[in-house]
Design a protein around this motif. Structure first.
Motif, mmCIF file in Angstrom:
data_model
loop_
_atom_site.group_PDB
_atom_site.id
_atom_site.type_symbol
_atom_site.label_atom_id
_atom_site.label_comp_id
_atom_site.label_asym_id
_atom_site.label_seq_id
_atom_site.Cartn_x
_atom_site.Cartn_y
_atom_site.Cartn_z
ATOM 1 N N SER A 369 0.771 -1.440 0.118
ATOM 2 C CA SER A 369 -0.243 -0.042 0.339
ATOM 3 C C SER A 369 1.096 1.222 0.270
ATOM 4 O O SER A 369 0.655 2.100 0.683
ATOM 5 C CB SER A 369 -0.753 -0.030 1.046
ATOM 6 N N GLN A 370 1.926 1.713 -1.044
ATOM 7 C CA GLN A 370 2.570 2.391 -0.961
ATOM 8 C C GLN A 370 2.206 2.887 -2.389
ATOM 9 O O GLN A 370 2.407 3.317 -3.428
ATOM 10 C CB GLN A 370 4.216 1.531 -0.833
ATOM 11 N N ASN A 371 2.638 4.647 -1.587
ATOM 12 C CA ASN A 371 2.641 5.543 -2.489
ATOM 13 C C ASN A 371 4.062 5.408 -4.394
ATOM 14 O O ASN A 371 4.403 5.675 -2.923
ATOM 15 C CB ASN A 371 2.450 7.223 -2.242
ATOM 16 N N PRO A 372 3.162 5.225 -5.084
ATOM 17 C CA PRO A 372 4.377 5.056 -5.977
ATOM 18 C C PRO A 372 5.064 6.507 -6.545
ATOM 19 O O PRO A 372 6.226 6.485 -6.832
ATOM 20 C CB PRO A 372 3.458 4.669 -7.564
ATOM 21 N N SER A 373 3.892 8.293 -6.439
ATOM 22 C CA SER A 373 4.984 8.979 -6.791
ATOM 23 C C SER A 373 5.344 9.357 -5.235
ATOM 24 O O SER A 373 6.479 10.529 -5.331
ATOM 25 C CB SER A 373 3.822 9.741 -6.599
ATOM 26 N N SER A 374 5.442 8.962 -3.929
ATOM 27 C CA SER A 374 5.412 9.445 -3.139
ATOM 28 C C SER A 374 7.455 9.405 -3.132
ATOM 29 O O SER A 374 8.921 8.779 -3.046
ATOM 30 C CB SER A 374 5.496 8.559 -2.111
ATOM 31 N N MET A 375 8.365 10.913 -2.264
ATOM 32 C CA MET A 375 8.952 10.947 -2.058
ATOM 33 C C MET A 375 10.165 10.367 -1.170
ATOM 34 O O MET A 375 11.578 9.461 -0.900
ATOM 35 C CB MET A 375 10.407 11.702 -1.479
ATOM 36 N N HIS A 376 9.541 9.008 0.132
ATOM 37 C CA HIS A 376 10.016 8.274 0.967
ATOM 38 C C HIS A 376 9.138 6.284 -0.324
ATOM 39 O O HIS A 376 8.364 6.226 -0.100
ATOM 40 C CB HIS A 376 8.919 8.112 1.974
ATOM 41 N N GLN A 377 9.807 5.427 -0.391
ATOM 42 C CA GLN A 377 9.876 4.891 -0.973
ATOM 43 C C GLN A 377 10.030 3.420 -0.066
ATOM 44 O O GLN A 377 12.041 3.443 0.094
ATOM 45 C CB GLN A 377 10.248 3.843 -2.347
ATOM 46 N N SER A 378 9.489 2.170 0.784
ATOM 47 C CA SER A 378 9.871 1.380 1.069
ATOM 48 C C SER A 378 9.901 0.104 0.749
ATOM 49 O O SER A 378 8.693 -0.303 -0.056
ATOM 50 C CB SER A 378 9.667 1.643 2.402
ATOM 51 N N HIS A 379 10.723 -1.129 0.959
ATOM 52 C CA HIS A 379 10.421 -1.738 0.538
ATOM 53 C C HIS A 379 11.064 -3.286 1.680
ATOM 54 O O HIS A 379 11.632 -3.553 2.628
ATOM 55 C CB HIS A 379 10.612 -2.942 -1.123
ATOM 56 N N TYR A 380 9.934 -4.670 1.541
ATOM 57 C CA TYR A 380 10.247 -6.071 2.741
ATOM 58 C C TYR A 380 11.258 -6.799 1.567
ATOM 59 O O TYR A 380 10.878 -7.032 0.626
ATOM 60 C CB TYR A 380 8.898 -6.440 2.452
ATOM 61 N N ASN A 381 12.058 -7.066 2.094
ATOM 62 C CA ASN A 381 12.663 -8.492 1.585
ATOM 63 C C ASN A 381 11.520 -9.649 2.600
ATOM 64 O O ASN A 381 12.458 -10.138 3.032
ATOM 65 C CB ASN A 381 13.829 -8.365 2.382
ATOM 66 N N SER A 382 11.421 -9.896 1.726
ATOM 67 C CA SER A 382 10.210 -10.935 2.487
ATOM 68 C C SER A 382 10.636 -12.282 1.693
ATOM 69 O O SER A 382 12.023 -12.327 1.274
ATOM 70 C CB SER A 382 8.307 -10.993 1.524
ATOM 71 N N ILE A 383 9.491 -13.022 2.601
ATOM 72 C CA ILE A 383 10.215 -14.839 2.378
ATOM 73 C C ILE A 383 8.590 -16.105 1.840
ATOM 74 O O ILE A 383 7.822 -14.589 1.613
ATOM 75 C CB ILE A 383 10.305 -15.470 4.204
ATOM 76 N N TYR A 384 9.389 -16.828 1.071
ATOM 77 C CA TYR A 384 8.431 -17.172 0.291
ATOM 78 C C TYR A 384 8.814 -18.559 0.535
ATOM 79 O O TYR A 384 10.021 -18.693 0.492
ATOM 80 C CB TYR A 384 8.675 -17.183 -1.478
ATOM 81 N N LEU A 385 7.694 -19.478 1.285
ATOM 82 C CA LEU A 385 7.903 -20.261 2.103
ATOM 83 C C LEU A 385 6.774 -21.180 1.264
ATOM 84 O O LEU A 385 5.336 -20.636 1.304
ATOM 85 C CB LEU A 385 7.889 -20.598 3.492
ATOM 86 N N VAL A 386 6.855 -22.457 0.538
ATOM 87 C CA VAL A 386 6.216 -23.689 0.781
ATOM 88 C C VAL A 386 5.956 -24.537 1.316
ATOM 89 O O VAL A 386 7.402 -25.642 1.236
ATOM 90 C CB VAL A 386 6.086 -24.069 -0.660
ATOM 91 N N CYS A 387 5.236 -25.102 1.929
ATOM 92 C CA CYS A 387 5.378 -26.182 2.903
ATOM 93 C C CYS A 387 4.321 -27.615 2.918
ATOM 94 O O CYS A 387 3.189 -26.485 2.882
ATOM 95 C CB CYS A 387 5.701 -26.068 4.486
#
Length: 393
Positions: A369-387
């Motif tokens: 839910s990040q404003n793509p035009s914002s001067m502040h951009q953040s992201h997660y280095n997420s985990i992808y797990l299949v069990c």
């Protein structure tokens, strides 16, 4: 909570089924008085509806505070801020547009949940005795941002990051050539506004979403059941973001939704949404072929409970697909207990509970839910797990 849209069993409907414990505790779990529980539930529902209805009042009041401060500045400064004053007026107009859409979103919420109509006018100030917190108004703003994420063309990048890998993994595992997808039951806890369950149902699966927040449930009902054409509504999701704006246009960016109408283009499979606390609602053993979690497992006070329930409700041979960070929502909440295992520790917990890890990826870049035009951009280095839950276990 009462059933939403239970009048139709059509698979094209995103109907919400009853369950307990939505958005805030409906009542003390030790309570045995059903009348007392219903009254507590009614009060909570009333407060959430009021937060929606008072959106315009609270938002305009915020702008009014800025205008009042502006008037205290030296005259020379005020002259330099003529464009800023005009911008505040444009923000008011955008807030009014948002309020009109919110009015549509909650139009039938009272009858959906079988509560009586409280007849609160949207522009009224909160009535005496109704204690609305700033967090309640924040949740309304979050709901607008979630609409951007789940149901607008602008949010496609975020959905491609988060939902596409899950849908592709599940479709690959349950090969349509080998499975009758209509009989493959998928559960999506923390379903939010229902886009992931819609995408899975479009593949032909039986997909059920579970959501705790009434804010999300009310908005998802509107999108899934009341939006009859694409881009039916327009909102301004960033109108409350006053920082890190390069230009006025960034804060005033309109977003139309839904990019696709679930009513006009119903999924091939079955799609349901169930309200309530995941830990309380889902207790049937060996029932689901798949559980898909996206930005969900870190919402627990005790993440082990979530993993245990997922293991319990999966059929032997079933899979759990997870994507997201480990934000641990209760870690800094006063008076809330919380544990925060590292991912390394979590993997050991998952293995100790008997899961077989089929896929384990880290550093999957995702935004939320990040404003793509914002001067502040953040992201997660997420985990992808299949069990996978082993056969005979």
């Amino acid at each position: 909570m009462r059933a939403m849209d239970s009048s139709s069993s059509s698979s094209s409907k995103g109907h919400v089924l009853p369950a307990k414990g939505v958005d805030e505790p409906m009542a003390d779990d030790t309570s045995t008085d059903p009348i007392e529980d219903m009254e507590e539930e009614r009060k909570n529902f009333f407060k959430i509806i009021a937060a929606f209805k008072y959106y315009k009042h609270s938002s305009v009041a915020e702008l009014k505070r800025k205008e009042c401060f502006l008037q205290t500045l030296p005259t020379s400064h005020q002259k330099m801020l003529t464009n800023y004053q005009e911008h505040l007026q444009n923000l008011k107009r955008c807030i009014d547009v948002n309020a009109q859409v919110i009015k549509q979103i909650i139009q039938d919420a009272n009858c959906l949940f079988q509560n009586t109509d409280h007849n609160i006018e949207p522009d009224q100030q909160p009535v005496d005795g109704l204690k609305l917190r700033y967090q309640d108004f924040q949740k309304v703003q979050i709901t607008l941002k979630q609409i951007f994420r789940d149901w607008s063309e602008h949010g496609k990048l975020e959905r491609d990051q988060c939902y596409s890998p899950i849908v592709e993994e599940i479709t690959k595992f349950f090969d349509p050539k080998k499975y009758d997808l209509s009989k493959v039951k998928i559960l999506v806890p923390g379903a939010g506004l229902g886009r992931l369950i819609y995408e899975l149902a479009c593949q032909g699966f039986y997909c059920e979403g579970n959501e705790f927040s009434l804010f999300m449930l009310i908005a998802s009902n509107f999108v899934l059941n009341r939006c009859v054409i694409a881009n039916q509504c327009t909102i301004y999701p960033w109108v409350h973001q006053f920082v890190n704006n390069l230009s006025k246009r960034n804060q005033l960016m309109p977003v139309s939704f839904p990019d696709v109408s679930p009513t006009k283009f119903p999924p091939k499979g079955t799609m349901n949404m169930v309200a309530g606390d995941f830990l309380q609602v889902y207790r049937d053993e060996d029932y689901w072929e798949c559980v898909a979690t996206c930005f969900f497992i870190d919402c627990a006070n005790n993440i082990i409970e979530f993993v245990e329930v997922i293991k319990k409700i999966l059929k032997p041979g079933g899979i759990w697909v997870n994507l997201g960070p480990l934000l641990y929502h209760f870690s800094d909440v006063p008076y809330e207990g919380s544990i925060e295992p590292t991912y390394e520790d979590l993997l050991e917990i998952i293995r100790s509970l008997g899961f077989v890890i089929l896929k384990n990826e880290t550093n999957v870049v995702t935004t939320y839910s990040q404003n793509p035009s914002s001067m502040h951009q953040s992201h997660y280095n997420s985990i992808y797990l299949v069990c996978q839950k082993p056969f005979g276990n």
